[in-house]
Design a protein around this motif. Sequence first.
Motif, PDB file in Angstrom:
ATOM      1  N   UNK A  43      -5.284 -25.455 -34.446  1.00 16.27           N
ATOM      2  CA  UNK A  43      -5.021 -25.633 -33.018  1.00 16.27           C
ATOM      3  C   UNK A  43      -3.537 -25.555 -32.705  1.00 16.27           C
ATOM      4  N   UNK A  44      -2.706 -25.610 -33.722  1.00 14.97           N
ATOM      5  CA  UNK A  44      -1.270 -25.622 -33.482  1.00 14.97           C
ATOM      6  C   UNK A  44      -0.531 -25.105 -34.702  1.00 14.97           C
ATOM      7  N   UNK A  45       0.632 -24.529 -34.467  1.00  9.73           N
ATOM      8  CA  UNK A  45       1.486 -24.098 -35.569  1.00  9.73           C
ATOM      9  C   UNK A  45       2.355 -25.241 -36.071  1.00  9.73           C
ATOM     10  N   UNK A  46       2.263 -26.379 -35.402  1.00 12.71           N
ATOM     11  CA  UNK A  46       3.050 -27.541 -35.796  1.00 12.71           C
ATOM     12  C   UNK A  46       2.658 -27.984 -37.207  1.00 12.71           C
ATOM     13  N   UNK A  47       3.642 -28.146 -38.077  1.00  7.69           N
ATOM     14  CA  UNK A  47       3.374 -28.484 -39.473  1.00  7.69           C
ATOM     15  C   UNK A  47       2.704 -29.849 -39.614  1.00  7.69           C
ATOM     16  N   UNK A  48       3.059 -30.781 -38.743  1.00  2.08           N
ATOM     17  CA  UNK A  48       2.487 -32.127 -38.837  1.00  2.08           C
ATOM     18  C   UNK A  48       0.989 -32.111 -38.588  1.00  2.08           C
ATOM     19  N   UNK A  49       0.534 -31.232 -37.683  1.00  2.00           N
ATOM     20  CA  UNK A  49      -0.894 -31.135 -37.395  1.00  2.00           C
ATOM     21  C   UNK A  49      -1.592 -30.244 -38.414  1.00  2.00           C
ATOM     22  N   UNK A  50      -0.912 -29.208 -38.877  1.00  2.00           N
ATOM     23  CA  UNK A  50      -1.509 -28.288 -39.839  1.00  2.00           C
ATOM     24  C   UNK A  50      -1.905 -28.994 -41.130  1.00  2.00           C
ATOM     25  N   UNK A  51      -1.160 -30.032 -41.517  1.00  2.00           N
ATOM     26  CA  UNK A  51      -1.452 -30.725 -42.770  1.00  2.00           C
ATOM     27  C   UNK A  51      -2.664 -31.645 -42.667  1.00  2.00           C
ATOM     28  N   UNK A  52      -3.260 -31.754 -41.468  1.00  2.00           N
ATOM     29  CA  UNK A  52      -4.447 -32.588 -41.309  1.00  2.00           C
ATOM     30  C   UNK A  52      -5.703 -31.898 -41.817  1.00  2.00           C
ATOM     31  N   UNK A  53      -5.617 -30.625 -42.183  1.00  2.00           N
ATOM     32  CA  UNK A  53      -6.768 -29.914 -42.710  1.00  2.00           C
ATOM     33  C   UNK A  53      -7.509 -29.127 -41.647  1.00  2.00           C
ATOM     34  N   UNK A  54      -8.691 -28.621 -42.014  1.00  2.00           N
ATOM     35  CA  UNK A  54      -9.480 -27.829 -41.074  1.00  2.00           C
ATOM     36  C   UNK A  54     -10.030 -28.736 -39.977  1.00  2.00           C
ATOM     37  N   UNK A  55     -10.632 -28.128 -38.984  1.00  2.00           N
ATOM     38  CA  UNK A  55     -11.213 -28.817 -37.818  1.00  2.00           C
ATOM     39  C   UNK A  55     -10.166 -29.218 -36.794  1.00  2.00           C
ATOM     40  N   UNK A  56      -8.898 -28.856 -37.020  1.00  2.00           N
ATOM     41  CA  UNK A  56      -7.875 -29.211 -36.034  1.00  2.00           C
ATOM     42  C   UNK A  56      -8.095 -28.482 -34.712  1.00  2.00           C
ATOM     43  N   UNK A  57      -8.851 -27.370 -34.760  1.00  2.00           N
ATOM     44  CA  UNK A  57      -9.175 -26.662 -33.527  1.00  2.00           C
ATOM     45  C   UNK A  57     -10.114 -27.452 -32.633  1.00  2.00           C
ATOM     46  N   UNK A  58     -10.719 -28.500 -33.190  1.00  2.00           N
ATOM     47  CA  UNK A  58     -11.642 -29.345 -32.428  1.00  2.00           C
ATOM     48  C   UNK A  58     -10.939 -30.551 -31.802  1.00  2.00           C
ATOM     49  N   UNK A  59      -9.657 -30.727 -32.121  1.00  2.00           N
ATOM     50  CA  UNK A  59      -8.896 -31.839 -31.541  1.00  2.00           C
ATOM     51  C   UNK A  59      -8.814 -31.696 -30.025  1.00  2.00           C
ATOM     52  N   UNK A  60      -8.644 -32.813 -29.335  1.00  2.00           N
ATOM     53  CA  UNK A  60      -8.422 -32.743 -27.893  1.00  2.00           C
ATOM     54  C   UNK A  60      -7.585 -33.931 -27.438  1.00  2.00           C
ATOM     55  N   UNK A  61      -7.024 -33.800 -26.250  1.00  2.00           N
ATOM     56  CA  UNK A  61      -6.154 -34.828 -25.676  1.00  2.00           C
ATOM     57  C   UNK A  61      -6.624 -35.151 -24.267  1.00  2.00           C
ATOM     58  N   UNK A  62      -6.614 -36.434 -23.923  1.00  2.00           N
ATOM     59  CA  UNK A  62      -6.987 -36.854 -22.569  1.00  2.00           C
ATOM     60  C   UNK A  62      -5.863 -37.697 -21.974  1.00  2.00           C
ATOM     61  N   UNK A  63      -5.752 -37.647 -20.651  1.00  2.00           N
ATOM     62  CA  UNK A  63      -4.755 -38.435 -19.934  1.00  2.00           C
ATOM     63  C   UNK A  63      -5.407 -39.674 -19.332  1.00  2.00           C
ATOM     64  N   UNK A  64      -4.650 -40.751 -19.288  1.00  2.00           N
ATOM     65  CA  UNK A  64      -5.140 -41.980 -18.670  1.00  2.00           C
ATOM     66  C   UNK A  64      -5.309 -41.747 -17.171  1.00  2.00           C
ATOM     67  N   UNK A  65      -6.398 -42.250 -16.602  1.00  2.00           N
ATOM     68  CA  UNK A  65      -6.676 -42.001 -15.185  1.00  2.00           C
ATOM     69  C   UNK A  65      -5.618 -42.619 -14.269  1.00  2.00           C
ATOM     70  N   UNK A  66      -5.159 -43.818 -14.595  1.00  2.00           N
ATOM     71  CA  UNK A  66      -4.181 -44.499 -13.742  1.00  2.00           C
ATOM     72  C   UNK A  66      -2.744 -44.217 -14.153  1.00  2.00           C
ATOM     73  N   UNK A  67      -2.557 -43.835 -15.420  1.00  2.00           N
ATOM     74  CA  UNK A  67      -1.214 -43.552 -15.948  1.00  2.00           C
ATOM     75  C   UNK A  67      -1.232 -42.178 -16.612  1.00  2.00           C
ATOM     76  N   UNK A  68      -1.170 -41.103 -15.836  1.00  2.00           N
ATOM     77  CA  UNK A  68      -1.326 -39.749 -16.385  1.00  2.00           C
ATOM     78  C   UNK A  68      -0.293 -39.370 -17.445  1.00  2.00           C
TER      79      UNK A  68
END
Length: 251
Positions: A43-68
Motif C-alpha cells: 500500500x505504500x513505498x514507505x519502508x516502515x510499512x513495507x516491513x510489516x509484510x504482505x496484506x498492507x494493501x488491506x490497511x485503512x485509515x479513518x478520521x475521528x468524527x468530532x476531531x478530523x
Amino acid sequence: MNIIDKVTRSRYTLKKILEDEWDTSTISDLSNLEIEKIYNIPSSKNKSIAQFGVASGCNFTVKHKSLPSYRLHIIYFNFPEVGKISSKVTKSSCDKINNLYIDKSISPEDSLMVIINDSISESLERSFNEFNIKLQNDLEHIELSDEIIDEMQKNNFPLEKKHFRNVVILDINMVTNNLLEHRLVPKHKSIRDKKTIQEILERSNCSINQLPIILKNDTISKLLRLSPGDICEIKRKSLKAGEYPFYRLCR
C-alpha cells in the motif's frame, strides 16, 4: 476459514464497530476476490510499512468524527502469503510500529489498531502494554496539534492526552465476527468525557473507585479502545426493570 475470508470479514466487522466514533464511510466494502487482488500489493513505498509484510494493501485509515485531525490506522501486521503459515509475532514488532512515529509516517497523536494472524501471548500483550506506556510518556513532552485543540474547543469534545497515541493489538479471529452484536452481549458504550463521568458518579452516588472493573486488555475494552480511567456503559435488560445502565471502570 482461509486468510482472505478472515481479512474480508474483519474489515466489515471493524467498520461496524468503529462507525459510532469514527468516519468509516471511506472504508470500501470489498469482496473476497477484490481483497485477494490487493492482498499482496504494497500500500505504500514507505519502508516502515513495507516491513510489516504482505496484506498492507488491506490497511485503512479513518478520521475521528468530532476531531478530523485525529486518525486511527488499522494495520494488518505480519500476515503470510496466501497458502503459507504466518511467522510468530514477537516483541520486536513494537520497534517496527514505533518507526511509524519516528519517521513521521503518521502524526504524533494518531493511534493504531494492529491486526495479527496469531494468538496473543501473555509476553506479547505485556510488550504492547509497555510500548503504550512509552508512547504516552513521549506524548507528555509533545503538545497536541493546534488543529486538534481547535477541533476539541469548536466541537465541545474534550479528550485527554491518554486518548491519543495508543496502539491496540488484536488477533484477527477476534474481529471476523462482531462480538458487540452477539445476542448474548449487551450493548457497550465508551464514556471518556470527564464531565459526563462525574455526572454518572453523582447520579449513582458512588466514587469512581467503587465501580466494578473492566481490564484494558479485555476484548471489549480493545474493541472500544478504552483507556484507563474511561467508563464503559453496559445496557442490561431485566424482565422487571426493563433496560438499565451498568458501569465499569477501565484499568
